[in-house]
Motif scaffolding. Structure first.
Motif, short mmCIF file in Angstrom:
data_model
loop_
_atom_site.label_atom_id
_atom_site.label_comp_id
_atom_site.label_asym_id
_atom_site.label_seq_id
_atom_site.Cartn_x
_atom_site.Cartn_y
_atom_site.Cartn_z
N UNK A 40 20.09 53.32 89.39
CA UNK A 40 19.78 52.12 88.60
C UNK A 40 18.33 52.15 88.10
N UNK A 41 17.42 52.64 88.97
CA UNK A 41 15.99 52.71 88.60
C UNK A 41 15.79 53.68 87.44
N UNK A 42 16.47 54.84 87.50
CA UNK A 42 16.36 55.83 86.42
C UNK A 42 16.99 55.33 85.13
N UNK A 43 18.14 54.63 85.25
CA UNK A 43 18.78 54.07 84.06
C UNK A 43 17.89 53.04 83.40
N UNK A 44 17.17 52.28 84.23
CA UNK A 44 16.23 51.29 83.68
C UNK A 44 15.08 51.95 82.94
N UNK A 45 14.63 53.12 83.42
CA UNK A 45 13.52 53.83 82.76
C UNK A 45 13.88 54.26 81.35
N UNK A 46 15.18 54.53 81.12
CA UNK A 46 15.60 54.98 79.80
C UNK A 46 15.36 53.93 78.72
N UNK A 99 14.53 63.59 69.49
CA UNK A 99 13.62 63.70 68.34
C UNK A 99 13.82 62.55 67.36
N UNK A 100 14.99 61.90 67.45
CA UNK A 100 15.27 60.76 66.57
C UNK A 100 15.42 59.51 67.45
N UNK A 101 14.29 58.80 67.63
CA UNK A 101 14.27 57.66 68.55
C UNK A 101 15.26 56.57 68.14
N UNK A 102 15.33 56.32 66.85
CA UNK A 102 16.21 55.25 66.36
C UNK A 102 17.68 55.58 66.68
N UNK A 103 18.05 56.84 66.44
CA UNK A 103 19.43 57.25 66.71
C UNK A 103 19.73 57.20 68.21
N UNK A 104 18.74 57.64 69.02
CA UNK A 104 18.94 57.64 70.46
C UNK A 104 19.11 56.22 71.00
N UNK A 105 18.27 55.32 70.50
CA UNK A 105 18.36 53.93 70.95
C UNK A 105 19.70 53.32 70.53
N UNK A 106 20.18 53.66 69.33
CA UNK A 106 21.46 53.16 68.86
C UNK A 106 22.60 53.69 69.74
N UNK A 107 22.50 54.97 70.13
CA UNK A 107 23.51 55.55 71.01
C UNK A 107 23.53 54.86 72.38
N UNK A 108 22.32 54.57 72.90
CA UNK A 108 22.24 53.89 74.19
C UNK A 108 22.89 52.52 74.15
N UNK A 109 22.60 51.76 73.09
CA UNK A 109 23.18 50.42 72.95
C UNK A 109 24.70 50.50 72.80
N UNK A 110 25.15 51.47 71.98
CA UNK A 110 26.58 51.63 71.78
C UNK A 110 27.28 52.01 73.08
N UNK A 111 26.64 52.90 73.84
CA UNK A 111 27.20 53.35 75.11
C UNK A 111 27.27 52.19 76.10
N UNK A 112 26.19 51.42 76.17
CA UNK A 112 26.12 50.29 77.10
C UNK A 112 27.20 49.25 76.76
N UNK A 113 27.35 48.92 75.49
CA UNK A 113 28.34 47.93 75.06
C UNK A 113 29.76 48.44 75.34
N UNK A 114 30.00 49.71 75.03
CA UNK A 114 31.33 50.28 75.22
C UNK A 114 31.69 50.36 76.71
#
Length: 641
Positions: A595-601, A115-130
């Motif tokens: 990998x295809x599903x992860x890309x869809x995210x 429901x919070x796109x900005x927070x979700x995108x931030x979590x994804x980036x943080x997860x990817x970097x970590x």
């Protein structure tokens, strides 16, 4: 890249100068040995470099980002944790990172997050970097690294839940080494790391250090080990330091060549000085030649005179002799078993020792080598079998722990009390040959260093004049020069020797036979250590060949049955290989789906729709689970081969 520089370092203990104007440089991937006599200041220099001890003048320069790990001599790991728990503490940062990844995964799996796109995108980036950082720092392999190092240092036979407090001193020392190796510092500083290691463990450590990504600064008295590991040698002698390129053997050659070259230059200059002085003396007073004589005198005054090359420092000087000859048969053990309190440590021991033999007893730590020697000298009873001593055999025993030295006596009393009929001058002369001079003989035994105690024990052994020497780790605590003196004395010894040593160079020089003590008993090899190793390799290859031959040539009575079994085995092997190929193809397909599903995210139309994201995450988790199950099956099938 320079990792460390030592410039003009000096150190005093009170008024006594220990080190003066020390210069040393460590670059990336350097393998440096620090050598010198006991008491030369090797351990002191390592302690100063590692920050464990202060210095009086000079500088030690190291970039802040360069990490350093130091293992002091005989440092045992003291901990209330288990073996596995203690090793995990090395990777505390990675484990915290791993916990953060799990937490982020839980947060991303929460349906409300979408429901919070900005927070979700931030979590994804943080997860990817970590996740990338975690992988780059070895997060997916640290447990495998722990198992590899523990296995190499012979802890695979222990339950990793064993508490460290229950281990012996030698085991704790090996664990301290294991923990340091796992930290992988940029500069690895090791002071006598080969203590408490058997030959197999030494070989593993050599290979590990050869492939180590950082720099190594090491003190060791194991010449075989130094030849395998190092590419530079710094020699500490007479308070100063000198650098040589190459391993230990190359250092010895260069040092001998340098001394010979310097001595020739010195002699040449001395000849020139003598000629000039002679000319000046004969011609200075004569009017016709006085100007030439004055010119020669000025030439002599301008000349920078060389000091006489000092060569090596004073060495111990001794030899072993015998009082009477033994018979040809010295010792025989048949079907022997040794141990403590009726509990055998080693069984099926068969040993025959003849006059003039020099036998090395080898085998892993804990197999019973020292126990066998103590049984031969009658400190322990033989638990099974028979032991026979030859005629006129007199035994001299060297104990690696020097347990028979009296801690409250002086060095002089310790030797003189054993031989009270000798006069003081004679006893002092013997001790002088073992480098105890002047007031050194008045030192209390308990205050002696390990090397000094070893030399005192050897002096007592020499005085015995026994014709059968039984030596338990005689090179422990001796510096490299003292080892060479001991080797030469034992090579010239006219009696019989049975010894335990982990020093492969020492074994090579001394042994005429090698007896391997193992769980299956004893096995004799007629040769030195290198011969023993080569013969063992040949035996392993021959055993493989015989096994293959037996599999290929079954007896006639078994031929039909063997044919059916072979046919069935080949069928099962084909099925196994086919299933492996199927699993590999399926894993590849699932990886593509994941990998295809992860890309869809990352698609803006998708991550804004939390229902789609939930479905995709479920698909990713399902793929991961299937991959894990398939990998387990793949591993099980691979182990069958």
């Amino acid at each position: 890249m320079i990792l460390l520089q030592v410039q003009q370092l000096s150190k005093y203990f009170g008024a006594e100068l220990i080190l003066s104007n020390i210069k040393l440089e460590v670059q990336h991937r350097d393998r440096i040995a620090l050598v010198g006599r006991n008491g030369a200041g090797k351990s002191t220099l390592l302690k100063m470099i590692s920050g464990q001890m202060s210095y009086d003048s000079g500088d030690i320069m190291k970039p802040k980002e360069v990490t350093m790990g130091y293992l002091a001599q005989n440092t045992g790991l003291e901990s209330s944790l288990s073996i596995w728990e203690e090793m995990l503490t090395v990777f505390e940062d990675l484990r915290k990172m791993e916990a953060e990844l799990r937490l982020l995964e839980q947060q991303m799996a929460d349906p409300n997050i979408y429901e919070n796109n900005e927070r979700y995108e931030r979590l994804l980036k943080e997860y990817d970097h970590l996740q990338v950082t975690f992988k780059d720092l070895g997060g997916y392999q640290y447990e495998a690294d722990i198992r590899s190092v523990l296995h190499g240092l012979r802890f695979h036979q222990y339950d990793y839940s064993t508490f460290i407090s229950t281990l012996s001193g030698g085991q704790k020392t090996r664990l301290a080494l294991a923990k340091l190796l796992l930290t992988k510092p940029d500069i690895l500083i090791l002071d006598e790391p080969t203590n408490h290691l058997d030959i197999d463990t030494l070989s593993w450590l050599e290979q590990y250090l050869q492939g180590y990504q950082g720099a190594i600064l090491i003190v060791s008295h194991d010449r075989y080990f130094l030849d395998k590991v190092v590419n530079q040698v710094y020699e500490l002698s007479r308070h100063s330091i000198q650098k040589f390129k190459g391993n230990y053997s190359q250092y010895l050659d260069q040092k001998a060549e340098q001394y010979e070259r310097d001595f020739k230059l010195y002699e040449k200059q001395q000849e020139e000085v003598a000629k000039l002085q002679d000319f000046i003396q004969k011609n200075l007073a004569r009017a016709s030649t006085t100007k030439r004589a004055q010119s020669r005198r000025k030439q002599l005054e301008r000349m920078q005179l060389m000091d006489r090359p000092l060569g090596d420092e004073k060495s111990a000087n001794f030899m072993f002799s015998i009082e009477k000859q033994s018979g040809n048969d010295v010792l025989s053990i048949v079907d022997g078993a040794v141990g403590y309190d009726h509990n055998p440590v080693s069984t099926q021991i068969d040993i025959s020792v003849k006059k003039g033999d020099s036998i090395a007893l080898v085998g892993p730590n804990g197999i019973g080598k020292s126990t066998l020697l103590k049984t031969i000298i009658k400190s322990l009873p033989l638990l099974h079998g028979s032991i026979q001593y030859g005629s006129n055999v007199s035994i001299g025993y060297y104990d690696q722990e020097q347990a028979k030295l009296s801690s409250n006596k002086t060095v002089l009393q310790e030797l003189w009390d054993d031989y009270p009929l000798k006069d003081e001058k004679e006893v002092r002369t013997v001790l002088g040959n073992f480098l105890f001079s002047g007031d050194d003989v008045l030192k209390i035994v308990s205050s002696l260093s390990g090397g000094e105690k070893a030399r005192l024990a050897l002096s007592k052994l020499m005085m015995q004049k026994a014709n059968f020497l039984i030596l338990d780790e005689p090179t422990n605590h001796l510096d490299l020069d003292s080892k060479e003196v001991l080797e030469n004395a034992l090579i010239d010894y006219p009696g019989t020797i049975l010894f335990v040593s982990h020093d492969r160079y020492f074994i090579n020089r001394l042994a005429t036979k090698v007896i391997e003590l193992s769980g299956d008993g004893t096995q004799e090899f007629l040769g030195d250590y290198d011969y023993y190793v080569n013969k063992k390799l040949e035996m392993i290859e021959l055993e493989k060949l015989e096994n293959n031959t037996q599999e290929q040539k079954p007896s006639q009575s078994q031929a039909k049955q063997s044919y059916q079994l072979d046919k069935e085995a080949k069928k099962l092997e084909r099925q196994r290989k086919r299933r492996l190929e199927e699993i590999e193809a399926e894993i590849e397909r699932l990886e593509e789906i994941k990998a295809e599903n992860e890309g869809l995210l990352y698609d803006s139309e998708v991550y804004q729709n939390h229902e789609k994201v939930l479905v995709i995450n479920n698909n990713i988790e399902a793929a991961k689970k299937q991959i894990e199950d398939l990998m387990d099956e793949w591993s099980a099938l691979e182990e069958i081969n």
